[in-house]
Design a protein around this motif. Structure first.
Motif, PDB file in Angstrom:
ATOM      1  N   ASP A  24       0.830  -1.204   0.000  1.00 40.35           N
ATOM      2  CA  ASP A  24       0.000   0.000   0.000  1.00 40.35           C
ATOM      3  C   ASP A  24       0.868   1.259   0.000  1.00 40.35           C
ATOM      4  N   LEU A  25       1.855   1.308   0.885  1.00 42.52           N
ATOM      5  CA  LEU A  25       2.702   2.496   0.955  1.00 42.52           C
ATOM      6  C   LEU A  25       3.592   2.606  -0.275  1.00 42.52           C
ATOM      7  N   LEU A  27       2.825   1.744  -3.303  1.00 40.90           N
ATOM      8  CA  LEU A  27       1.983   2.319  -4.355  1.00 40.90           C
ATOM      9  C   LEU A  27       1.816   3.821  -4.167  1.00 40.90           C
ATOM     10  N   LYS A  28       1.649   4.245  -2.927  1.00 42.05           N
ATOM     11  CA  LYS A  28       1.501   5.672  -2.650  1.00 42.05           C
ATOM     12  C   LYS A  28       2.799   6.425  -2.934  1.00 42.05           C
ATOM     13  N   LEU A  29       3.919   5.867  -2.505  1.00 38.22           N
ATOM     14  CA  LEU A  29       5.208   6.510  -2.761  1.00 38.22           C
ATOM     15  C   LEU A  29       5.487   6.611  -4.262  1.00 38.22           C
ATOM     16  N   GLY A  31       3.230   6.837  -6.567  1.00 37.53           N
ATOM     17  CA  GLY A  31       2.228   7.649  -7.251  1.00 37.53           C
ATOM     18  C   GLY A  31       1.349   6.863  -8.201  1.00 37.53           C
ATOM     19  N   ASP A  33      -2.119   4.959  -9.025  1.00 40.05           N
ATOM     20  CA  ASP A  33      -3.515   4.873  -8.601  1.00 40.05           C
ATOM     21  C   ASP A  33      -3.916   3.411  -8.417  1.00 40.05           C
ATOM     22  N   TYR A  34      -4.697   3.142  -7.393  1.00 41.16           N
ATOM     23  CA  TYR A  34      -5.109   1.775  -7.123  1.00 41.16           C
ATOM     24  C   TYR A  34      -6.361   1.789  -6.272  1.00 41.16           C
ATOM     25  N   LYS A 230       1.535  12.173   6.102  1.00 41.11           N
ATOM     26  CA  LYS A 230       1.795  12.550   4.708  1.00 41.11           C
ATOM     27  C   LYS A 230       1.089  11.649   3.719  1.00 41.11           C
ATOM     28  N   TYR A 231       0.971  10.374   4.067  1.00 40.26           N
ATOM     29  CA  TYR A 231       0.450   9.417   3.097  1.00 40.26           C
ATOM     30  C   TYR A 231      -0.881   8.792   3.518  1.00 40.26           C
ATOM     31  N   MET A 233      -1.931   7.023   6.013  1.00 43.81           N
ATOM     32  CA  MET A 233      -1.839   5.615   6.377  1.00 43.81           C
ATOM     33  C   MET A 233      -2.792   5.313   7.541  1.00 43.81           C
TER      34      MET A 233
END
Length: 233
Positions: A24-25, A27-29, A31, A33-34, A230-231, A233
């Motif tokens: 999950d992180l 994918l966020k780092l 950038g 989309d999911y 920031k993300y 979580m």
């Protein structure tokens, strides 16, 4: 759109599995989309009978390490491009240390510790229908404890395992220092690995000796809070 399949949130973290949190992180780092699909029943769909797995254009990929490798290659992810060869080698070794050592300490702390098991049982099995909830949780727990013994971690005393866990926490604290991320002021894939393990000890809303040990390291606590702010979580 990519779908990420996990167990679901509990204890104040987005997923009870560090491996799901890791993807999950990442994918966020990166950038990307999911869609996050949270349901314990996702195990039935997994090609390896484990979570996480992702589904991308009809293809299913399981195991966090292979998922990250797949995503990095297919989508040309550059998260680690700022690292030199020595740092990349360190990243690989550190990842294995957390995924294959600290992880089993987490399993022990949840399934073997008598003071934590009631919390785990309530979170994981409370919605089971009667009579399943009368016997299935303890049956599954016995299986996990046997796995810990076969793996080796279940043969150690709690104080020995706490010492092993603290070696990881202390090393991570020293590695992080006063930096925003583990390899400098820019995030890399190891931050997904490190956070996913640390949050299961630091950010969860229950307390035991392992969590308390991790929370002694202020920079690790601050790091988790920084990532979460920031993300999302």
């Amino acid at each position: 759109m990519i779908k990420l399949y996990g167990f679901g949130d509990a204890f104040g973290v987005i997923d009870t599995s560090p491996f799901v949190v890791k993807v999950d992180l990442f994918l966020k780092l990166a950038g990307i989309d999911y869609q996050f699909v949270n349901d314990f029943n996702n195990l039935k769909q997994s090609p390896k009978n484990k979570l996480p797995f992702i589904e991308d254009e009809g293809e299913k990929i399981a195991d966090s390490a292979f998922i990250i490798k797949y995503l990095t290659e297919k989508y040309h992810i550059k998260l680690d491009d700022h690292l030199n060869d020595e740092q990349k080698a360190q990243l690989s070794l550190y990842t294995h240390a957390l995924d294959e050592s600290l992880y089993w300490t987490l399993v022990y702390s949840r399934w073997s510790k008598e003071d934590t098991w009631p919390v785990i049982k309530e979170a994981f099995f409370n919605e089971l229908p009667i009579p399943l909830k009368w016997f299935f949780p303890n049956m599954l727990r016995k299986g996990v404890v046997k796995t810990l013994v076969r793996q080796g971690f279940g043969r150690h005393s709690e104080s020995e395992l706490l010492s092993k866990a603290d070696e990881h926490f202390s090393a991570l604290s020293s590695l992080l220092g006063e930096k925003d991320y583990f390899f400098g002021e820019q995030a890399c894939s190891f931050d997904a690995v490190a956070y996913s393990s640390l949050c299961q000890f630091i950010s969860v809303d229950y307390f035991n000796s392992f969590n308390q040990q991790a929370r002694k390291y202020k920079n690790l606590v601050d790091y988790c809070q920084r990532i979460e702010a920031k993300y999302a979580m």
